[in-house]
Design an enzyme around this catalytic site. Structure first.
Site, mmCIF file in Angstrom:
data_model
loop_
_atom_site.group_PDB
_atom_site.id
_atom_site.type_symbol
_atom_site.label_atom_id
_atom_site.label_comp_id
_atom_site.label_asym_id
_atom_site.label_seq_id
_atom_site.Cartn_x
_atom_site.Cartn_y
_atom_site.Cartn_z
ATOM 1 N N ASP A 251 12.217 109.071 72.784
ATOM 2 C CA ASP A 251 12.427 109.432 74.182
ATOM 3 C C ASP A 251 12.532 108.213 75.108
ATOM 4 O OD1 ASP A 251 12.551 111.116 76.445
ATOM 5 O OD2 ASP A 251 10.371 111.022 76.699
ATOM 6 N N GLU A 490 4.121 109.073 66.644
ATOM 7 C CA GLU A 490 4.608 110.414 66.338
ATOM 8 C C GLU A 490 5.510 110.477 65.107
ATOM 9 O OE1 GLU A 490 5.959 112.526 69.810
ATOM 10 O OE2 GLU A 490 3.999 112.325 70.756
ATOM 11 N N TYR A 543 0.045 117.112 74.888
ATOM 12 C CA TYR A 543 0.664 117.522 76.160
ATOM 13 C C TYR A 543 0.324 118.961 76.493
ATOM 14 C CZ TYR A 543 3.107 113.118 76.360
ATOM 15 O OH TYR A 543 3.392 111.783 76.469
ATOM 16 N N GLU A 579 -1.752 109.792 74.526
ATOM 17 C CA GLU A 579 -0.755 110.252 75.501
ATOM 18 C C GLU A 579 -1.146 111.623 76.014
ATOM 19 O OE1 GLU A 579 3.398 110.323 74.342
ATOM 20 O OE2 GLU A 579 3.243 108.361 73.390
HETATM 21 C C1 GCB Z 1 5.699 111.715 73.430
HETATM 22 C C2 GCB Z 1 6.309 110.433 73.011
HETATM 23 C C3 GCB Z 1 6.880 109.663 74.176
HETATM 24 C C4 GCB Z 1 7.597 110.597 75.117
HETATM 25 C C5 GCB Z 1 6.616 111.619 75.642
HETATM 26 C C6 GCB Z 1 7.284 112.616 76.587
HETATM 27 O O1 GCB Z 1 4.902 112.286 72.762
HETATM 28 O O2 GCB Z 1 5.439 109.623 72.273
HETATM 29 O O3 GCB Z 1 7.761 108.702 73.677
HETATM 30 O O4 GCB Z 1 8.203 109.927 76.180
HETATM 31 O O5 GCB Z 1 6.088 112.326 74.568
HETATM 32 O O6 GCB Z 1 7.306 112.379 77.769
HETATM 33 O O7 GCB Z 1 7.794 113.611 76.102
#
Ligand code: GCB
Length: 688
Positions: A251, A490, A543, A579
């Site tokens: 990403d 990931e 997330y 994250e």
């Molecule tokens: C993740 C990734 C990161 C992305 C992020 C997102 O898990 O490690 O590279 O930018 O999510 O914002 O989706």
């Protein structure tokens, strides 16, 4: 109903589109004895390979380059009593190889004369990504080879003194061939790590200009790290003949070009090749100096001098390998853990000839500190560490991933403003200049490899991955700020092959450096992931209420706590969140909080804060929290990205979103231990 029909047709269209994108399999080519998958250069599924002799011109063929050329970027070029450095940064000439004829530059030998003599050129900044510096969409989205050149002069005294002459490119993304005066000197694969070319035999007399040409290729395949894939669109009713795209599923934008400084430098013929330092918290410093003796030179000796921050001498030893003890040591501490964070000594290594005359000298900065880890967490100098940090990117407007010292200063200023004590080099090794700053400011670093979003696992990739880890360790092993190696971000670590893959890469990384814990940022679930058994500490990317249960902020705390507790109970290793976050469009306000608004981002952070506090108060060994992301950054185009990824707590131009104030409040409170971090931001919550 209307909506349903629209969605149905979208799905059908999407499936058709996917079926049309076939994964091409390309024959491999030999580049300097190493087999590489090649890249598409022709139409449809007809593929041609780029011949080895097209890449490496006759003059170099059959001349074996020393293997170190490919894996060791050498000590960072510095001016010393015995070495001199000239910057080659500036504005170079540049031309793309046509997308449908990528080997044109090799076939027409563009490297044999200035680029300007074989066609049109444009001005290109070095260092910088090439993608965003013009208005040209083809340049932004280019896939394949790009050519750079410039001239340089070699100082007369270097040649008169018979010095070695080297060119070092801090990073070129993704692979490159470096030519001087039409001769291919070296080739390197992999962005983010330095490329070293010994050009001693290729440079002209001091009064003549030398032509430096760099061919850069940004193609990612299943064999590269990171991985990608060239997908041909073969349905000629929908796509022009030969149409292909570079697919990648990480990403961030696949910026390309010469990303870091290009330095021309000299060393004596006998030279210090490497220095390794391992310290503890009592002032003991173990050192090893590796040198290369010029042909016929036998009786070189080494010495080491250590200076404090005022450059007063504090220790000396006459040996190439040994231990010295610094009395009253001033330890290296992270920011906000000591009034003098980031204290650095200078260790100056020298090699001398039999008559005592100085042959080569090189200084490195050293922090005295002891790092330990185990079931109870990570400690530094005997004190438990709690990581307050974030994930970042090397990313900014116009420059893309190009190194910019002003940006480095701004980012460290903001990190300290936030009260952060750490960042992860998500998702690739950062510039050495950034790492120097982390050492000096006391900001700890989880040093991550470029293995982002690995999709497949096999032995070839594992050995390439191990090679990259060795390159990274060799570059950063002496840095006090580096507290962990992150093997990957990931990876699809639920695949059966991940077990042996990670066992293999972990073993080779541990063999390169056993003084730091190994980790990875995992997004697989605790019950299916197969990487964690090979790691020392476990970080997970989570997330909640963004990619799952979107909109249900009330679930964040419970879900984070449950998840992290499961990981801890399964492995009994320290766990942390590497994250979490939510996109927020700067200035978009919606109350009650709604996705993409600044309020939503704030609420999601608060939910995570509450979870972290609960975990800290539980039996889980919770080692830290790292939000995603420090600043908004560019990604490939997609329906889920509005002008890039907006999960920054700062905008791309480093202006604060409201969440940054929440983080600052929390991190400063965590650092001072003055009040419960949650207490201070209670007033932000919409529900009392
Ligand atoms: C993740 C990734 C990161 C992305 C992020 C997102 O898990 O490690 O590279 O930018 O999510 O914002 O989706």
């Amino acid at each position: 109903m209307k909506l349903f029909i629209v969605i149905f047709f979208c799905l059908v269209y999407q499936l058709k589109y996917l079926c049309n994108s076939v994964e091409a399999s390309f024959p491999s080519v030999l580049i300097n004895g190493v087999e590489h998958e090649t890249f598409p250069i022709s139409r449809g599924d007809e593929t041609r390979i780029l011949r080895e002799d097209a890449r490496i011109p006759k003059t170099r063929r059959n001349k074996e380059l020393p293997p170190a050329q490919y894996t060791w970027g050498g000590l960072y070029p510095r001016d010393t009593a015995t070495r001199e450095v000239k910057s080659l940064d500036g504005i170079w000439n540049f031309r793309l190889s046509p997308k449908d004829d990528p080997d044109k530059g090799f076939r027409e030998e563009w490297y044999s004369a200035p680029l300007a003599s074989s066609g049109d050129v444009i001005a290109m900044a070095v260092p910088s990504s090439y993608n965003d510096v013009t208005q040209d969409k083809d340049l932004r989205d280019h896939v394949g080879w790009a050519w750079y050149d410039t001239f340089f002069m070699t100082p007369r005294r270097w040649l008169e003194d018979g010095e070695r002459v080297l060119v070092r490119l801090g990073s070129v993304h993704y692979s490159c061939v470096v030519y001087v005066n039409g001769v291919a000197i070296t080739a390197h694969e992999g962005g983010h790590l330095p490329v070293l070319a010994d050009v001693t035999l290729a440079v002209k007399p001091a009064d003549q200009a030398n032509l430096l040409t760099v061919a850069v290729n940004n193609v990612l395949t299943n064999e590269t790290i990171p991985q990608g894939e060239i997908q041909y669109k073969t349905d000629e009713t929908m796509y022009p003949p030969g149409y292909f795209i570079q697919y990648y599923d990480f990403d961030f934008f696949n910026y390309a070009g010469i990303h870091r400084p290009v330095l021309l430098y000299s060393t004596p013929q006998s030279y210090i090749d490497d220095i390794t330092v391992v310290t503890d918290a009592t002032g003991v410093l173990n050192f090893t100096i590796d040198y290369v003796a010029a042909a016929g030179v036998t009786d070189l000796s080494c010495s080491v001098d250590v200076f404090d921050a005022n450059m007063s001498s504090v220790a000396h030893a006459d040996a190439c390998q040994g231990t010295i003890t610094i009395s009253n040591p001033q330890l290296w501490w992270p920011y906000l853990m000591d009034p003098k964070p980031g204290y650095l000594y200078t260790l100056r290594a020298s090699i001398k000839a039999a008559d005592g005359s100085l042959v080569d000298q090189y200084p490195i900065r050293v922090g005295l500190r002891a790092l330990s880890w185990g079931a109870t967490g990570i400690s530094l100098n005997g004190k438990p560490l709690y990581i307050r940090g974030c994930g970042k990117h090397e990313d900014s407007d116009i420059r893309g991933k190009g190194f910019d010292p002003a940006l480095v200063v701004k980012d460290f200023s903001l990190l300290k403003w936030l009260g952060a004590n750490a960042f992860r080099t998500s998702h690739y090794p950062y510039a050495e200049e950034i790492m120097d700053q982390a050492d000096a400011e006391g900001i700890m670093v989880i040093d991550e490899s470029p293995a982002v979003n690995l999709r497949t696992f096999d032995e070839t990739l594992a050995s390439r991955h191990s090679e990259v880890m060795r390159e990274l360790v060799r570059r950063d092993k002496n840095r006090p700020a580096v507290i962990s190696w992150s093997l990957a971000n990931e990876p699809r670590s639920y695949q059966a092959a991940a077990t042996s893959y990670f066992a293999n890469v972990s073993a080779s990384t541990r063999a390169a450096d056993g003084t730091r814990p190994l980790t990875a940022a995992i997004n697989a679930q605790y019950d299916v992931d197969l990487a964690a058994p090979s790691l020392d500490v476990i970080w997970v990317n989570r997330y909640y209420s963004w990619y799952s249960d979107t909109g249900h902020l009330e679930l964040v705390q419970q879900q984070v706590v449950t998840d992290l507790t499961r990981w801890y109970n399964k492995y009994n290793k320290p766990v942390g969140v590497s994250e979490y976050g939510a996109d927020a469009v700067p200035g978009l306000h919606m109350d009650p909080a709604y996705t993409w608004s600044e309020e939503y981002q704030m609420q999601l952070f608060l939910g995570n804060f509450a979870a972290f506090d609960e975990l800290r108060g539980s039996s889980v060994v919770f080692m830290g929290e790292m939000f995603w992301n420090f600043a908004d950054f560019m990604t490939q185009q997609g329906t889920g990205r509005a002008g890039g990824n907006k999960k920054g707590v700062f905008t791309r131009s480093r202006q604060p979103k409201p969440t940054s104030f929440l983080v600052r409040d929390r991190y400063l409170n965590l650092a001072s231990g003055k009040q419960s971090p949650q207490e201070s931001c209670r007033w932000f919550k919409s529900t009392p």
